[in-house]
Design an enzyme around this catalytic site. Structure first.
Site, mmCIF file in Angstrom:
data_model
loop_
_atom_site.group_PDB
_atom_site.id
_atom_site.type_symbol
_atom_site.label_atom_id
_atom_site.label_comp_id
_atom_site.label_asym_id
_atom_site.label_seq_id
_atom_site.Cartn_x
_atom_site.Cartn_y
_atom_site.Cartn_z
ATOM 1 N N HIS A 123 -0.539 4.360 0.760
ATOM 2 C CA HIS A 123 -1.240 5.391 1.531
ATOM 3 C C HIS A 123 -1.575 4.794 2.900
ATOM 4 O O HIS A 123 -1.269 3.637 3.167
ATOM 5 C CB HIS A 123 -2.513 5.808 0.807
ATOM 6 C CG HIS A 123 -3.477 4.678 0.606
ATOM 7 N ND1 HIS A 123 -3.352 3.778 -0.433
ATOM 8 C CD2 HIS A 123 -4.534 4.276 1.335
ATOM 9 C CE1 HIS A 123 -4.315 2.879 -0.340
ATOM 10 N NE2 HIS A 123 -5.043 3.144 0.729
ATOM 11 N N LYS A 182 0.845 -1.197 0.000
ATOM 12 C CA LYS A 182 0.000 0.000 0.000
ATOM 13 C C LYS A 182 0.877 1.243 0.000
ATOM 14 O O LYS A 182 1.913 1.266 0.632
ATOM 15 C CB LYS A 182 -0.863 0.029 1.267
ATOM 16 C CG LYS A 182 -2.220 -0.590 1.097
ATOM 17 C CD LYS A 182 -2.991 -0.623 2.400
ATOM 18 C CE LYS A 182 -3.257 0.730 2.996
ATOM 19 N NZ LYS A 182 -4.142 0.700 4.160
#
Ligand code: OMP
Length: 217
Positions: A109, A107
């Site tokens: 974020h 990921k």
């Protein structure tokens, strides 16, 4: 056999058969081998089945008296396994063990990162479903190579007790390459012991024995 079937192992095989997890027939494996049996852990597919499964992993872990700090369930199949196992360790053995799993995609974020759950440090116990040629375990060891951890052991539901590439078993290869112990709820030895005693399964005995003669250790 020098590996007799313990009562909890017999119970586990009966459970796997009832769930349709353990099947006989003709199956193509990841390694390319054609096997007369297959263990599909994805079919422990209900709440009750997962609770029972966790009980068997917890028993195998307790019996092995391992020294570990955190349990890792490699994505994807290891994620429900690590949850079920740690819940059983808490409810049956009063051990509140931290757990962690990995994401397949990184990921970029939010909290980011590859790992979800407890901090990945100290002695890690890896929970997986099946070991055949050791490829899946080698991938996990690779993921862990950049982490500040030591691998305590690997625990699987089914050890197919097969050769990797040379004369060593998949487990011996893992032990040699990474210096770690692999424990299992059942191995092919126990499955063969069960088949020998079971009138409904006896018809598969010769094929499973022939498979072991070719690929087993
Ligand atoms: P290795 O990576 O060769 O050790 O094979 C283990 C993996 O093969 C498991 O994590 C499964 O994805 C799959 N598998 C089973 O699930 N059950 C079996 O009985 C046999 C295999 C297999 O393909 O060898």
């Amino acid at each position: 056999s020098d590996n007799p079937l313990k009562p909890f192992q017999k119970e586990f095989i009966e459970f796997a058969l009832a769930q349709g997890v353990l099947k006989f027939g003709e199956f193509k494996l990841k390694s390319g081998r054609t096997s007369p049996y297959f263990f599909n852990s994805g079919l422990f597919d209900s709440g009750l089945a997962l609770a029972k499964l966790g009980h068997f992993y917890a028993l195998a872990i307790e019996e092995a008296a391992l020294d570990y700090d955190v349990i890792l369930g490699p994505a994807y199949k290891g994620i429900p396994l690590v949850c079920a196992t740690t819940i059983a360790l808490a409810s049956e053995f009063n051990k509140d063990v931290p757990y962690v799993f990995n994401r397949k995609e990184k990921k970029d974020h939010g909290e980011g990162g590859l790992w979800v759950g407890a901090p990945l440090k100290g002695k890690v116990l890896i929970v997986d479903d099946v070991i055949t040629a050791g490829t899946a375990i080698a991938e996990v060891m690779d993921l862990l190579s950049s982490q500040p951890v030591e691998v305590a052991a690997v625990v699987v539901a089914m050890d197919r007790q097969e050769k990797a590439t040379g004369e060593l078993s998949a487990i011996q290869e893992v032990a040699k390459k990474f210096g770690i112990q692999v424990i299992s709820v059942i191995g092919l030895d126990q499955l063969l012991g069960f088949i020998e005693q079971d009138d409904n399964l006896k018809e598969h005995l010769a094929q499973v024995q022939a498979y072991r003669a070719e690929y087993g250790v």
